[in-house]
Design a protein around this motif. Sequence first.
Motif, short mmCIF file in Angstrom:
data_model
loop_
_atom_site.label_atom_id
_atom_site.label_comp_id
_atom_site.label_asym_id
_atom_site.label_seq_id
_atom_site.Cartn_x
_atom_site.Cartn_y
_atom_site.Cartn_z
N PRO A 65 0.82 -1.21 0.00
CA PRO A 65 0.00 0.00 0.00
C PRO A 65 0.86 1.27 0.00
O PRO A 65 1.94 1.30 0.61
CB PRO A 65 -0.79 -0.11 1.32
CG PRO A 65 -0.77 -1.56 1.66
CD PRO A 65 0.51 -2.12 1.10
N ASP A 66 0.36 2.28 -0.68
CA ASP A 66 1.02 3.60 -0.76
C ASP A 66 2.34 3.61 -1.54
O ASP A 66 3.11 4.54 -1.43
CB ASP A 66 1.25 4.20 0.64
CG ASP A 66 -0.05 4.39 1.38
OD1 ASP A 66 -1.05 4.75 0.72
OD2 ASP A 66 -0.08 4.13 2.59
N ILE A 67 2.59 2.55 -2.27
CA ILE A 67 3.75 2.54 -3.17
C ILE A 67 3.22 2.56 -4.60
O ILE A 67 2.35 1.77 -4.95
CB ILE A 67 4.62 1.26 -2.98
CG1 ILE A 67 5.13 1.12 -1.55
CG2 ILE A 67 5.77 1.24 -4.00
CD1 ILE A 67 6.14 2.13 -1.11
N GLN A 68 3.73 3.48 -5.39
CA GLN A 68 3.38 3.48 -6.80
C GLN A 68 4.47 2.75 -7.58
O GLN A 68 5.64 3.17 -7.57
CB GLN A 68 3.20 4.90 -7.31
CG GLN A 68 2.51 4.88 -8.66
CD GLN A 68 2.27 6.26 -9.22
OE1 GLN A 68 2.39 7.27 -8.51
NE2 GLN A 68 1.93 6.33 -10.49
N TYR A 69 4.09 1.64 -8.19
CA TYR A 69 5.07 0.81 -8.91
C TYR A 69 5.12 1.20 -10.38
O TYR A 69 4.08 1.42 -11.00
CB TYR A 69 4.68 -0.67 -8.82
CG TYR A 69 4.82 -1.27 -7.45
CD1 TYR A 69 5.91 -2.07 -7.12
CD2 TYR A 69 3.85 -1.04 -6.47
CE1 TYR A 69 6.03 -2.63 -5.85
CE2 TYR A 69 3.96 -1.60 -5.20
CZ TYR A 69 5.05 -2.39 -4.90
OH TYR A 69 5.17 -2.95 -3.65
N HIS A 70 6.32 1.23 -10.93
CA HIS A 70 6.50 1.39 -12.37
C HIS A 70 7.26 0.14 -12.81
O HIS A 70 8.46 0.04 -12.58
CB HIS A 70 7.33 2.63 -12.69
CG HIS A 70 6.75 3.90 -12.14
ND1 HIS A 70 6.05 4.80 -12.91
CD2 HIS A 70 6.75 4.41 -10.88
CE1 HIS A 70 5.65 5.81 -12.14
NE2 HIS A 70 6.07 5.60 -10.91
N ALA A 71 6.53 -0.81 -13.35
CA ALA A 71 7.16 -2.07 -13.77
C ALA A 71 7.49 -2.01 -15.25
O ALA A 71 6.62 -1.70 -16.07
CB ALA A 71 6.22 -3.23 -13.48
N ILE A 72 8.74 -2.26 -15.58
CA ILE A 72 9.16 -2.21 -17.00
C ILE A 72 9.74 -3.57 -17.40
O ILE A 72 10.75 -4.02 -16.85
CB ILE A 72 10.20 -1.10 -17.24
CG1 ILE A 72 9.55 0.26 -16.90
CG2 ILE A 72 10.66 -1.11 -18.70
CD1 ILE A 72 10.46 1.43 -17.12
N LEU A 73 9.07 -4.21 -18.34
CA LEU A 73 9.51 -5.53 -18.80
C LEU A 73 10.58 -5.41 -19.88
O LEU A 73 10.58 -4.46 -20.66
CB LEU A 73 8.32 -6.29 -19.38
CG LEU A 73 7.17 -6.62 -18.40
CD1 LEU A 73 5.99 -7.20 -19.16
CD2 LEU A 73 7.65 -7.59 -17.33
#
Length: 238
Positions: A65-73
């Motif tokens: 919670p409260d973490i904004q993830y930027h996932a890049i494959l």
Amino acid sequence: MTTSYNICISESAKTTHNVFIVSGHVSKPVSNIDNMGAKSYSGIFEYQFNDAIVRYFENERYHVPDIQYHAILASKNMGLRERVEYANEITPDLYIEIHHDSAQADDIKKASQAGENSPLWNEMSGFSVHYSENNLFPEKSRIFANIFADEMLKDGFKPNIYHVDKEGMICVDREIGIYNRISPWGLYVLNNMKSPSVVIECGTIINPHEEILLSLDDTRIKIVNAINSAINRFFELK
Ligand SMILES: [Zn+2]
């Protein structure tokens, strides 16, 4: 309306942290500085193992919670410099790049000739975490590396000390597999990211036994959970 909007912004600014989780390498070569990574014992390219971990972070079920993830494959085929430039535009609170490890060709050859059950494979095994004194945030990067290694050790994963014993890299703590990547072992991403940054080698896919383990959902979820527990602990320290 304006007042409640402002309150909302200030609350979220207080609690939300941006975390980049990036898959190392690309799924087809886009330039001469990046490639598909190491090959596993059975011949699968590393980027596929990296993507298998990073893909979990595209799923909200695996979000702290409260973490904004930027996932890049890796399958997005952003080159190394492009990835770093893109991440630096957002300047995340933490940059994590996911890799899987290999070894020197000579050692792989010797162990392969000795067979799958050869003890030589024991030297080429385990996870490691890499930070750099040359990053803008060396202390914070090292703190995250320590916490993540601690979470992996609690889960029974073993540290990789091949790179210090066989290659002479600077291992700041061989008990927990943390490496300081400075010249001649510098890494572009750690030198150029303007955020606390680590490269995680989740395990050693050239080891036939470890490749099997690292292919299991159960093992991958343990690694994802270790990353998330470390993220949670890291931001609690601030
Ligand atoms: Zn790699």
